[in-house]
Design a protein around this motif. Structure first.
Motif, PDB file in Angstrom:
ATOM      1  N   MET A   1     -37.301 -27.118  19.070  1.00  0.00           N
ATOM      2  CA  MET A   1     -35.981 -27.453  19.824  1.00  0.00           C
ATOM      3  C   MET A   1     -36.779 -28.596  20.927  1.00  0.00           C
ATOM      4  SD  MET A   1     -33.843 -25.811  19.030  1.00  0.00           S
ATOM      5  CE  MET A   1     -33.389 -24.554  17.793  1.00  0.00           C
ATOM      6  N   MET A   2     -37.653 -28.363  21.215  1.00  0.00           N
ATOM      7  CA  MET A   2     -38.628 -29.414  22.314  1.00  0.00           C
ATOM      8  C   MET A   2     -38.815 -30.789  21.536  1.00  0.00           C
ATOM      9  SD  MET A   2     -38.623 -27.607  24.807  1.00  0.00           S
ATOM     10  CE  MET A   2     -39.895 -28.926  26.013  1.00  0.00           C
ATOM     11  N   ALA A   3     -39.168 -30.671  20.244  1.00  0.00           N
ATOM     12  CA  ALA A   3     -39.398 -31.957  19.447  1.00  0.00           C
ATOM     13  C   ALA A   3     -38.303 -32.629  19.301  1.00  0.00           C
ATOM     14  CB  ALA A   3     -40.186 -31.509  18.346  1.00  0.00           C
ATOM     15  N   THR A   4     -37.129 -32.157  19.208  1.00  0.00           N
ATOM     16  CA  THR A   4     -35.917 -32.784  18.804  1.00  0.00           C
ATOM     17  C   THR A   4     -34.862 -33.029  19.691  1.00  0.00           C
ATOM     18  OG1 THR A   4     -34.753 -30.680  18.019  1.00  0.00           O
ATOM     19  CG2 THR A   4     -36.291 -31.989  16.428  1.00  0.00           C
ATOM     20  N   GLY A   5     -35.101 -32.631  21.116  1.00  0.00           N
ATOM     21  CA  GLY A   5     -34.381 -32.229  22.192  1.00  0.00           C
ATOM     22  C   GLY A   5     -32.782 -31.609  21.905  1.00  0.00           C
ATOM     23  N   GLY A   6     -33.045 -30.450  21.222  1.00  0.00           N
ATOM     24  CA  GLY A   6     -32.069 -29.557  20.909  1.00  0.00           C
ATOM     25  C   GLY A   6     -31.508 -29.004  22.345  1.00  0.00           C
TER      26      GLY A   6
ATOM     27  N   MET B   1     -26.602 -33.566  18.757  1.00  0.00           N
ATOM     28  CA  MET B   1     -27.420 -32.519  18.606  1.00  0.00           C
ATOM     29  C   MET B   1     -27.059 -31.413  19.915  1.00  0.00           C
ATOM     30  SD  MET B   1     -29.851 -31.466  16.732  1.00  0.00           S
ATOM     31  CE  MET B   1     -31.222 -30.490  16.660  1.00  0.00           C
ATOM     32  N   GLY B   2     -25.886 -31.061  19.660  1.00  0.00           N
ATOM     33  CA  GLY B   2     -25.321 -30.095  20.618  1.00  0.00           C
ATOM     34  C   GLY B   2     -25.579 -28.737  20.085  1.00  0.00           C
ATOM     35  N   THR B   3     -24.748 -27.458  20.637  1.00  0.00           N
ATOM     36  CA  THR B   3     -25.500 -26.515  20.275  1.00  0.00           C
ATOM     37  C   THR B   3     -25.259 -26.017  18.764  1.00  0.00           C
ATOM     38  OG1 THR B   3     -24.734 -25.523  22.458  1.00  0.00           O
ATOM     39  CG2 THR B   3     -25.134 -23.826  20.995  1.00  0.00           C
ATOM     40  N   ALA B   4     -24.302 -26.451  18.078  1.00  0.00           N
ATOM     41  CA  ALA B   4     -23.750 -26.307  16.892  1.00  0.00           C
ATOM     42  C   ALA B   4     -24.779 -26.531  15.772  1.00  0.00           C
ATOM     43  CB  ALA B   4     -22.446 -26.602  16.566  1.00  0.00           C
ATOM     44  N   ASN B   5     -25.390 -27.928  15.812  1.00  0.00           N
ATOM     45  CA  ASN B   5     -26.440 -28.328  14.870  1.00  0.00           C
ATOM     46  C   ASN B   5     -27.701 -27.935  15.418  1.00  0.00           C
ATOM     47  OD1 ASN B   5     -25.152 -30.277  13.125  1.00  0.00           O
ATOM     48  ND2 ASN B   5     -24.586 -31.417  14.590  1.00  0.00           N
ATOM     49  N   THR B   6     -27.894 -27.600  16.689  1.00  0.00           N
ATOM     50  CA  THR B   6     -29.088 -26.903  17.220  1.00  0.00           C
ATOM     51  C   THR B   6     -29.472 -25.574  16.514  1.00  0.00           C
ATOM     52  OG1 THR B   6     -28.875 -28.206  19.104  1.00  0.00           O
ATOM     53  CG2 THR B   6     -30.670 -26.012  19.214  1.00  0.00           C
ATOM     54  N   MET B   7     -28.390 -24.803  16.571  1.00  0.00           N
ATOM     55  CA  MET B   7     -28.548 -23.409  15.914  1.00  0.00           C
ATOM     56  C   MET B   7     -28.392 -23.373  14.500  1.00  0.00           C
ATOM     57  SD  MET B   7     -28.277 -21.381  18.484  1.00  0.00           S
ATOM     58  CE  MET B   7     -29.608 -22.373  19.286  1.00  0.00           C
ATOM     59  N   CYS B   8     -27.869 -24.454  13.805  1.00  0.00           N
ATOM     60  CA  CYS B   8     -28.018 -24.439  12.399  1.00  0.00           C
ATOM     61  C   CYS B   8     -29.307 -24.761  11.990  1.00  0.00           C
ATOM     62  CB  CYS B   8     -26.838 -25.590  11.860  1.00  0.00           C
ATOM     63  SG  CYS B   8     -25.305 -25.091  12.034  1.00  0.00           S
ATOM     64  N   ALA B   9     -30.031 -25.640  12.930  1.00  0.00           N
ATOM     65  CA  ALA B   9     -31.430 -25.977  12.559  1.00  0.00           C
ATOM     66  C   ALA B   9     -32.164 -24.619  12.853  1.00  0.00           C
ATOM     67  CB  ALA B   9     -31.794 -27.102  13.483  1.00  0.00           C
TER      68      ALA B   9
END
Length: 273
Positions: free
Chosen positions: A259-264, A192-200
């Motif tokens: 983001m807060m729920a998933t630790g983005g 759950m780095g920036t790439a997957n966070t931004m895709c989400a």
């Protein structure tokens, strides 16, 4: 039609399209830009070349004409701990300007924006929101995890292994074995780095197909999503449905909750505003 052309301007454009083998009948179709950040220095973006033909086919069947427009797609990992790190955040704004430029200069009726990685996904979304024409995003899916001596690996393990190797706690053979096996396939680095966070973020905002952020790259399901994105963009063009019709302030508040729920990634603080 989203765009307003006069006869002379349309004919002038079409003359140039005819030079590339596009027929008069096809030139009359709404032109959908495939804004593609594919390149051979970014594993997160490497898979996109596999779906271009499929998306063109779906868009054509639905009544549009898809034309590919390549733009910048940087990989943060490639330049990690080098002077190239200075360029990654500015690259986001470069990407946003490229999206805006190719969409407005070419008077696109709609577009599919294609990105996976840290700065490129938010950069493309920024550009798309400025242009505000019918837009769908396709993200590249996640990379398979690696394995070495029975242990699961991702890119982050290479840095940990280097520290252990320098400290004398790991052999060079094991360190190099981890480096060789940490990233076995293309796709977004599978944590759950920036790439997957931004895709989400793209999916939560309603720009990408449902489930796109959590699908493995290059799988049959990912290919199905590419075709789904192609179908959806033509629907949006026909209905003249723009991002501003469904993305509001509360949409971004919902992203923050996610983001807060998933630790983005904390890089969300750079991109969401």
């Amino acid at each position: 039609m989203i765009r307003q052309w006069n006869e002379e301007s349309m004919d002038h454009r079409n003359t140039l399209l005819y030079a590339m083998g596009i027929s008069p009948e096809d030139a009359a179709r709404p032109i959908i830009g495939l804004i593609n950040s594919w390149n051979e220095m970014n594993p997160g973006h490497f898979p996109f070349k596999d779906v271009i033909a499929e998306m063109k086919e779906e868009i054509y069947k639905a009544g549009g004409l898809a034309l590919e427009l390549p733009i910048t797609g940087v990989c943060d990992g490639i330049c990690s701990n080098t002077p190239g790190d200075r360029y990654t955040l500015p690259a986001r704004d470069l990407v946003s300007s490229e999206v805006e430029t190719v969409a407005e200069l070419n008077m696109l009726e709609g577009m599919i924006i294609m990105a996976t990685c840290d700065k490129v996904v938010p950069g493309m979304i920024m550009g798309a929101l400025r242009v505000d024409i019918p837009t769908v995003m396709l993200t590249g899916g996640y990379m398979a995890a690696g394995h070495y001596k029975g242990k699961m690996l991702t890119l982050t393990h290479t840095k940990q292994a280097y520290a252990a190797y320098i400290a004398g706690d790991m052999s060079e053979e094991d360190y190099k074995g981890i480096v060789r096996n940490a990233c076995p396939t293309p796709g977004a680095c599978p944590f759950m780095g920036t790439a997957n966070t931004m895709c989400a973020m793209a999916e939560v905002l309603g720009l990408s197909p449902h489930g796109n952020a959590s699908v493995r790259s290059q799988t049959p399901r990912w290919h199905e999503m590419a075709r789904e994105a192609a179908e959806k963009v033509v629907e949006a063009v026909k209905e003249e449905r723009r991002p501003s019709d469904f993305i509001e302030q509360k949409s971004f508040e919902n992203v923050v909750r996610y983001m807060m729920a998933t630790g983005g990634s904390t890089n969300s603080l750079l991109h969401i505003p």
